[in-house]
Write a protein that holds these residues in place. Structure first.
Motif, PDB file in Angstrom:
ATOM      1  N   ASP A  50      46.599  23.675  27.651  1.00 34.68           N
ATOM      2  CA  ASP A  50      45.702  24.555  28.541  1.00 34.68           C
ATOM      3  C   ASP A  50      44.783  23.289  29.307  1.00 34.68           C
ATOM      4  O   ASP A  50      43.829  23.136  28.955  1.00 34.68           O
ATOM      5  N   HIS A  51      45.056  23.505  30.747  1.00 31.85           N
ATOM      6  CA  HIS A  51      44.388  22.516  31.559  1.00 31.85           C
ATOM      7  C   HIS A  51      43.080  22.952  31.783  1.00 31.85           C
ATOM      8  O   HIS A  51      42.845  24.260  32.247  1.00 31.85           O
ATOM      9  N   PRO A  52      42.058  22.043  31.851  1.00 32.06           N
ATOM     10  CA  PRO A  52      40.628  22.440  31.885  1.00 32.06           C
ATOM     11  C   PRO A  52      40.550  22.932  33.601  1.00 32.06           C
ATOM     12  O   PRO A  52      39.387  23.695  33.696  1.00 32.06           O
ATOM     13  N   GLU A  53      41.185  22.610  34.418  1.00 31.42           N
ATOM     14  CA  GLU A  53      40.967  22.742  35.863  1.00 31.42           C
ATOM     15  C   GLU A  53      42.164  23.954  36.344  1.00 31.42           C
ATOM     16  O   GLU A  53      42.429  24.148  37.411  1.00 31.42           O
ATOM     17  N   ARG A  54      42.529  24.713  35.446  1.00 31.56           N
ATOM     18  CA  ARG A  54      43.775  25.714  35.874  1.00 31.56           C
ATOM     19  C   ARG A  54      43.184  26.778  36.662  1.00 31.56           C
ATOM     20  O   ARG A  54      43.881  27.511  37.058  1.00 31.56           O
ATOM     21  N   GLY A  55      41.826  27.192  36.514  1.00 34.66           N
ATOM     22  CA  GLY A  55      41.144  28.149  37.581  1.00 34.66           C
ATOM     23  C   GLY A  55      40.713  29.392  36.193  1.00 34.66           C
ATOM     24  O   GLY A  55      41.253  29.402  35.498  1.00 34.66           O
ATOM     25  N   TRP A 103      38.725  35.074  40.797  1.00 28.94           N
ATOM     26  CA  TRP A 103      39.403  35.037  42.137  1.00 28.94           C
ATOM     27  C   TRP A 103      39.797  36.208  42.611  1.00 28.94           C
ATOM     28  O   TRP A 103      39.738  36.641  43.712  1.00 28.94           O
ATOM     29  N   VAL A 104      40.405  37.180  41.637  1.00 26.95           N
ATOM     30  CA  VAL A 104      40.743  38.470  41.897  1.00 26.95           C
ATOM     31  C   VAL A 104      39.438  39.243  42.585  1.00 26.95           C
ATOM     32  O   VAL A 104      39.418  39.854  43.477  1.00 26.95           O
ATOM     33  N   MET A 105      38.326  39.021  41.632  1.00 24.45           N
ATOM     34  CA  MET A 105      37.150  39.769  42.179  1.00 24.45           C
ATOM     35  C   MET A 105      36.764  39.198  43.503  1.00 24.45           C
ATOM     36  O   MET A 105      36.462  39.954  44.694  1.00 24.45           O
ATOM     37  N   ILE A 106      36.832  37.771  43.718  1.00 25.36           N
ATOM     38  CA  ILE A 106      36.349  37.215  45.088  1.00 25.36           C
ATOM     39  C   ILE A 106      37.345  37.748  46.359  1.00 25.36           C
ATOM     40  O   ILE A 106      36.787  38.363  47.207  1.00 25.36           O
ATOM     41  N   THR A 107      38.454  38.081  45.875  1.00 26.31           N
ATOM     42  CA  THR A 107      39.504  38.667  46.895  1.00 26.31           C
ATOM     43  C   THR A 107      39.104  40.024  47.278  1.00 26.31           C
ATOM     44  O   THR A 107      39.011  40.470  48.600  1.00 26.31           O
ATOM     45  N   LEU A 108      38.872  40.653  46.216  1.00 28.68           N
ATOM     46  CA  LEU A 108      38.440  42.195  46.543  1.00 28.68           C
ATOM     47  C   LEU A 108      37.115  42.345  47.240  1.00 28.68           C
ATOM     48  O   LEU A 108      37.248  43.229  47.931  1.00 28.68           O
ATOM     49  N   MET A 109      36.399  41.498  46.780  1.00 27.57           N
ATOM     50  CA  MET A 109      35.137  41.647  47.609  1.00 27.57           C
ATOM     51  C   MET A 109      35.213  41.330  49.144  1.00 27.57           C
ATOM     52  O   MET A 109      34.554  41.797  49.870  1.00 27.57           O
ATOM     53  N   SER A 110      35.888  40.234  49.266  1.00 23.85           N
ATOM     54  CA  SER A 110      36.302  39.680  50.687  1.00 23.85           C
ATOM     55  C   SER A 110      37.010  40.963  51.438  1.00 23.85           C
ATOM     56  O   SER A 110      36.634  41.168  52.486  1.00 23.85           O
ATOM     57  N   ALA A 111      37.788  41.491  50.755  1.00 26.65           N
ATOM     58  CA  ALA A 111      38.619  42.663  51.397  1.00 26.65           C
ATOM     59  C   ALA A 111      37.840  43.878  51.558  1.00 26.65           C
ATOM     60  O   ALA A 111      37.824  44.619  52.888  1.00 26.65           O
ATOM     61  N   VAL A 112      36.794  44.174  50.784  1.00 27.43           N
ATOM     62  CA  VAL A 112      35.698  45.233  51.023  1.00 27.43           C
ATOM     63  C   VAL A 112      34.763  44.746  51.986  1.00 27.43           C
ATOM     64  O   VAL A 112      34.496  45.801  52.837  1.00 27.43           O
ATOM     65  N   LEU A 113      34.313  43.554  52.043  1.00 26.99           N
ATOM     66  CA  LEU A 113      33.436  43.294  53.247  1.00 26.99           C
ATOM     67  C   LEU A 113      34.030  43.242  54.683  1.00 26.99           C
ATOM     68  O   LEU A 113      33.502  43.779  55.348  1.00 26.99           O
ATOM     69  N   VAL A 114      35.254  42.793  54.758  1.00 20.73           N
ATOM     70  CA  VAL A 114      36.079  43.134  56.156  1.00 20.73           C
ATOM     71  C   VAL A 114      36.183  44.315  56.359  1.00 20.73           C
ATOM     72  O   VAL A 114      35.965  44.875  57.630  1.00 20.73           O
ATOM     73  N   ALA A 115      36.521  45.301  55.167  1.00 23.31           N
ATOM     74  CA  ALA A 115      36.693  46.574  55.889  1.00 23.31           C
ATOM     75  C   ALA A 115      35.553  47.380  56.168  1.00 23.31           C
ATOM     76  O   ALA A 115      35.243  48.278  57.057  1.00 23.31           O
ATOM     77  N   ALA A 116      34.308  47.138  55.617  1.00 23.69           N
ATOM     78  CA  ALA A 116      32.992  47.539  55.931  1.00 23.69           C
ATOM     79  C   ALA A 116      32.703  47.044  57.354  1.00 23.69           C
ATOM     80  O   ALA A 116      32.027  47.960  58.416  1.00 23.69           O
ATOM     81  N   LEU A 117      32.747  45.714  57.566  1.00 19.60           N
ATOM     82  CA  LEU A 117      32.490  45.409  59.090  1.00 19.60           C
ATOM     83  C   LEU A 117      33.384  46.024  60.066  1.00 19.60           C
ATOM     84  O   LEU A 117      32.939  46.344  61.119  1.00 19.60           O
ATOM     85  N   LEU A 118      34.593  46.198  59.901  1.00 17.88           N
ATOM     86  CA  LEU A 118      35.599  46.808  60.831  1.00 17.88           C
ATOM     87  C   LEU A 118      34.985  48.287  60.946  1.00 17.88           C
ATOM     88  O   LEU A 118      35.034  48.908  62.168  1.00 17.88           O
ATOM     89  N   ALA A 119      34.453  49.015  59.795  1.00 23.17           N
ATOM     90  CA  ALA A 119      34.328  50.413  59.996  1.00 23.17           C
ATOM     91  C   ALA A 119      32.977  50.356  60.811  1.00 23.17           C
ATOM     92  O   ALA A 119      32.830  51.267  61.618  1.00 23.17           O
ATOM     93  N   LEU A 120      32.102  49.493  60.762  1.00 25.49           N
ATOM     94  CA  LEU A 120      30.817  49.388  61.537  1.00 25.49           C
ATOM     95  C   LEU A 120      30.977  49.103  62.949  1.00 25.49           C
ATOM     96  O   LEU A 120      30.381  49.520  63.886  1.00 25.49           O
TER      97      LEU A 120
END
Length: 69
Positions: free
Chosen positions: A24-29, A34-51
């Motif tokens: 169990d490496h302490p820096e494995r992440g 990261w999944v939440m960050i990716t989803l939030m980024s995708a939602v942000l891009v979709a919202a900006l594109l819609a606007l």
């Protein structure tokens, strides 16, 4: 002699836990993070594109009209 089985079990659990801790490496992440960050980024891009979509489309059409003429 009665405690030999208990001592063997404790030793086995200790070795298994130390092997798990070594793998169990302490820096494995943090995968869920990261999944939440990716989803939030995708939602942000979709919202900006819609606007900004209509404005970007009109800019593109104006640029194509200038190039075509």
């Amino acid at each position: 002699m009665k405690n030999v089985g208990i001592r063997c079990a404790v030793l086995f659990l200790t070795l298994a836990d130390s092997r798990r801790m070594a793998n169990d490496h302490p820096e494995r992440g943090d995968v869920p993070g990261w999944v939440m960050i990716t989803l939030m980024s995708a939602v942000l891009v979709a919202a900006l594109l819609a606007l900004a979509g209509p404005a970007l489309e009109s800019m593109f059409n104006q640029a194509m009209d200038k190039v075509g003429s």
